[in-house]
Design a protein around this motif. Structure first.
Motif, PDB file in Angstrom:
ATOM      1  N   ARG A   1       0.863  -1.184   0.000  1.00 52.64           N
ATOM      2  CA  ARG A   1       0.000   0.000   0.000  1.00 52.64           C
ATOM      3  C   ARG A   1       0.898   1.232   0.000  1.00 52.64           C
ATOM      4  O   ARG A   1       1.891   1.288   0.714  1.00 52.64           O
ATOM      5  N   VAL A   2       0.554   2.213  -0.831  1.00 52.29           N
ATOM      6  CA  VAL A   2       1.293   3.465  -0.890  1.00 52.29           C
ATOM      7  C   VAL A   2       0.323   4.624  -0.704  1.00 52.29           C
ATOM      8  O   VAL A   2      -0.857   4.514  -1.047  1.00 52.29           O
ATOM      9  N   VAL A   3       0.812   5.717  -0.126  1.00 58.11           N
ATOM     10  CA  VAL A   3       0.006   6.920   0.078  1.00 58.11           C
ATOM     11  C   VAL A   3       0.836   8.146  -0.320  1.00 58.11           C
ATOM     12  O   VAL A   3       2.062   8.073  -0.387  1.00 58.11           O
ATOM     13  N   ALA A   4       0.154   9.260  -0.540  1.00 55.68           N
ATOM     14  CA  ALA A   4       0.836  10.513  -0.857  1.00 55.68           C
ATOM     15  C   ALA A   4       1.006  11.312   0.429  1.00 55.68           C
ATOM     16  O   ALA A   4       0.049  11.530   1.170  1.00 55.68           O
ATOM     17  N   VAL A   5       2.248  11.736   0.709  1.00 55.03           N
ATOM     18  CA  VAL A   5       2.564  12.556   1.880  1.00 55.03           C
ATOM     19  C   VAL A   5       3.461  13.695   1.420  1.00 55.03           C
ATOM     20  O   VAL A   5       4.585  13.457   0.973  1.00 55.03           O
ATOM     21  N   ASP A   6       2.972  14.908   1.522  1.00 52.06           N
ATOM     22  CA  ASP A   6       3.753  16.111   1.175  1.00 52.06           C
ATOM     23  C   ASP A   6       4.404  16.038  -0.207  1.00 52.06           C
ATOM     24  O   ASP A   6       5.597  16.304  -0.364  1.00 52.06           O
ATOM     25  N   GLY A   7       3.644  15.622  -1.212  1.00 53.98           N
ATOM     26  CA  GLY A   7       4.162  15.601  -2.574  1.00 53.98           C
ATOM     27  C   GLY A   7       5.014  14.401  -2.923  1.00 53.98           C
ATOM     28  O   GLY A   7       5.612  14.364  -3.993  1.00 53.98           O
ATOM     29  N   SER A   8       5.084  13.419  -2.043  1.00 55.98           N
ATOM     30  CA  SER A   8       5.855  12.199  -2.300  1.00 55.98           C
ATOM     31  C   SER A   8       4.965  10.976  -2.122  1.00 55.98           C
ATOM     32  O   SER A   8       4.043  10.986  -1.320  1.00 55.98           O
ATOM     33  N   VAL A   9       5.279   9.940  -2.859  1.00 56.06           N
ATOM     34  CA  VAL A   9       4.606   8.661  -2.679  1.00 56.06           C
ATOM     35  C   VAL A   9       5.464   7.858  -1.711  1.00 56.06           C
ATOM     36  O   VAL A   9       6.647   7.633  -1.953  1.00 56.06           O
ATOM     37  N   VAL A  10       4.865   7.453  -0.592  1.00 51.01           N
ATOM     38  CA  VAL A  10       5.615   6.706   0.421  1.00 51.01           C
ATOM     39  C   VAL A  10       4.961   5.356   0.669  1.00 51.01           C
ATOM     40  O   VAL A  10       3.738   5.216   0.576  1.00 51.01           O
TER      41      VAL A  10
ATOM     42  N   LEU B   1      -1.331   4.433   7.581  1.00 52.59           N
ATOM     43  CA  LEU B   1      -1.224   5.864   7.293  1.00 52.59           C
ATOM     44  C   LEU B   1      -2.572   6.401   6.808  1.00 52.59           C
ATOM     45  O   LEU B   1      -3.301   5.715   6.086  1.00 52.59           O
ATOM     46  N   PRO B   2      -2.905   7.629   7.203  1.00 53.79           N
ATOM     47  CA  PRO B   2      -4.181   8.198   6.789  1.00 53.79           C
ATOM     48  C   PRO B   2      -4.168   8.601   5.321  1.00 53.79           C
ATOM     49  O   PRO B   2      -3.105   8.819   4.727  1.00 53.79           O
ATOM     50  N   GLY B   3      -5.336   8.711   4.760  1.00 50.14           N
ATOM     51  CA  GLY B   3      -5.470   9.167   3.389  1.00 50.14           C
ATOM     52  C   GLY B   3      -5.753   8.046   2.420  1.00 50.14           C
ATOM     53  O   GLY B   3      -5.765   6.867   2.763  1.00 50.14           O
ATOM     54  N   ARG B   4      -5.969   8.449   1.205  1.00 48.84           N
ATOM     55  CA  ARG B   4      -6.281   7.507   0.143  1.00 48.84           C
ATOM     56  C   ARG B   4      -5.029   6.707  -0.204  1.00 48.84           C
ATOM     57  O   ARG B   4      -3.938   7.245  -0.313  1.00 48.84           O
ATOM     58  N   GLY B   5      -5.196   5.422  -0.385  1.00 51.44           N
ATOM     59  CA  GLY B   5      -4.069   4.554  -0.703  1.00 51.44           C
ATOM     60  C   GLY B   5      -4.200   3.938  -2.083  1.00 51.44           C
ATOM     61  O   GLY B   5      -5.281   3.909  -2.672  1.00 51.44           O
ATOM     62  N   ALA B   6      -3.095   3.462  -2.586  1.00 54.44           N
ATOM     63  CA  ALA B   6      -3.056   2.710  -3.839  1.00 54.44           C
ATOM     64  C   ALA B   6      -2.202   1.472  -3.575  1.00 54.44           C
ATOM     65  O   ALA B   6      -1.467   1.408  -2.590  1.00 54.44           O
ATOM     66  N   TRP B   7      -2.282   0.504  -4.470  1.00 48.06           N
ATOM     67  CA  TRP B   7      -1.604  -0.778  -4.253  1.00 48.06           C
ATOM     68  C   TRP B   7      -0.652  -1.065  -5.401  1.00 48.06           C
ATOM     69  O   TRP B   7      -0.937  -0.780  -6.558  1.00 48.06           O
TER      70      TRP B   7
ATOM     71  N   SER C   1      -0.824   9.797  -9.412  1.00 49.34           N
ATOM     72  CA  SER C   1      -1.640  11.004  -9.233  1.00 49.34           C
ATOM     73  C   SER C   1      -3.124  10.678  -9.345  1.00 49.34           C
ATOM     74  O   SER C   1      -3.935  11.173  -8.564  1.00 49.34           O
ATOM     75  N   ARG C   2      -3.472   9.858 -10.312  1.00 55.51           N
ATOM     76  CA  ARG C   2      -4.887   9.489 -10.487  1.00 55.51           C
ATOM     77  C   ARG C   2      -5.402   8.641  -9.333  1.00 55.51           C
ATOM     78  O   ARG C   2      -6.465   8.900  -8.779  1.00 55.51           O
ATOM     79  N   ALA C   3      -4.644   7.604  -8.985  1.00 56.48           N
ATOM     80  CA  ALA C   3      -5.104   6.680  -7.947  1.00 56.48           C
ATOM     81  C   ALA C   3      -5.198   7.349  -6.579  1.00 56.48           C
ATOM     82  O   ALA C   3      -6.105   7.064  -5.797  1.00 56.48           O
ATOM     83  N   LEU C   4      -4.259   8.237  -6.303  1.00 59.71           N
ATOM     84  CA  LEU C   4      -4.230   8.902  -5.001  1.00 59.71           C
ATOM     85  C   LEU C   4      -4.999  10.229  -5.013  1.00 59.71           C
ATOM     86  O   LEU C   4      -5.094  10.899  -3.987  1.00 59.71           O
TER      87      LEU C   4
END
Length: 108
Positions: free
Chosen positions: A26-35, A42-48, A66-69
């Motif tokens: 699972r990855v999420v966007a944090v401050d302009g980075s994918v982590v 982690l909070p927020g929308r995730g992608a796999w 960008s689309r997924a998150l």
């Protein structure tokens, strides 16, 4: 014939293969980075994404992060790339192309 419930199914944004979440990162966007969200907390929308550099390249090429998150603009994937490179070396088993694909069955 009774259907067997296998649990939730997620789609890798790199190769678009549907599989169990345990086989994906699972990855999420944090401050302009994918982590990477290793603990899936982690909070927020995730992608796999698979633990595979080819899936990472495909996702970057298709601008899928960008689309997924649902984030405007380009995202930095340097920390994600480093994590996938490290984990990809440690993951053992069959190559992704030879894994059994599982289909979600409607339990109704």
């Amino acid at each position: 014939m009774a259907s067997q419930h296998i649990g939730p199914v997620r789609t890798c944004i790199g190769c678009r293969t549907r599989t169990l979440p345990s086989e994906l990162l699972r990855v999420v966007a944090v401050d302009g980075s994918v982590v990477p969200d290793v603990h899936r907390r982690l909070p927020g929308r995730g992608a796999w994404l698979h633990f595979d550099l080819e899936c990472l390249r495909n996702a970057e090429r298709r601008r899928a992060f960008s689309r997924a998150l649902r984030v405007q603009g380009a995202l930095d994937v340097a920390s994600l790339r480093e994590h996938v490179e490290q984990q990809g070396k440690q993951v053992s088993g069959q190559p992704r192309g030879q894994q059994e694909t599982r289909k979600q069955v409607d339990p109704s």
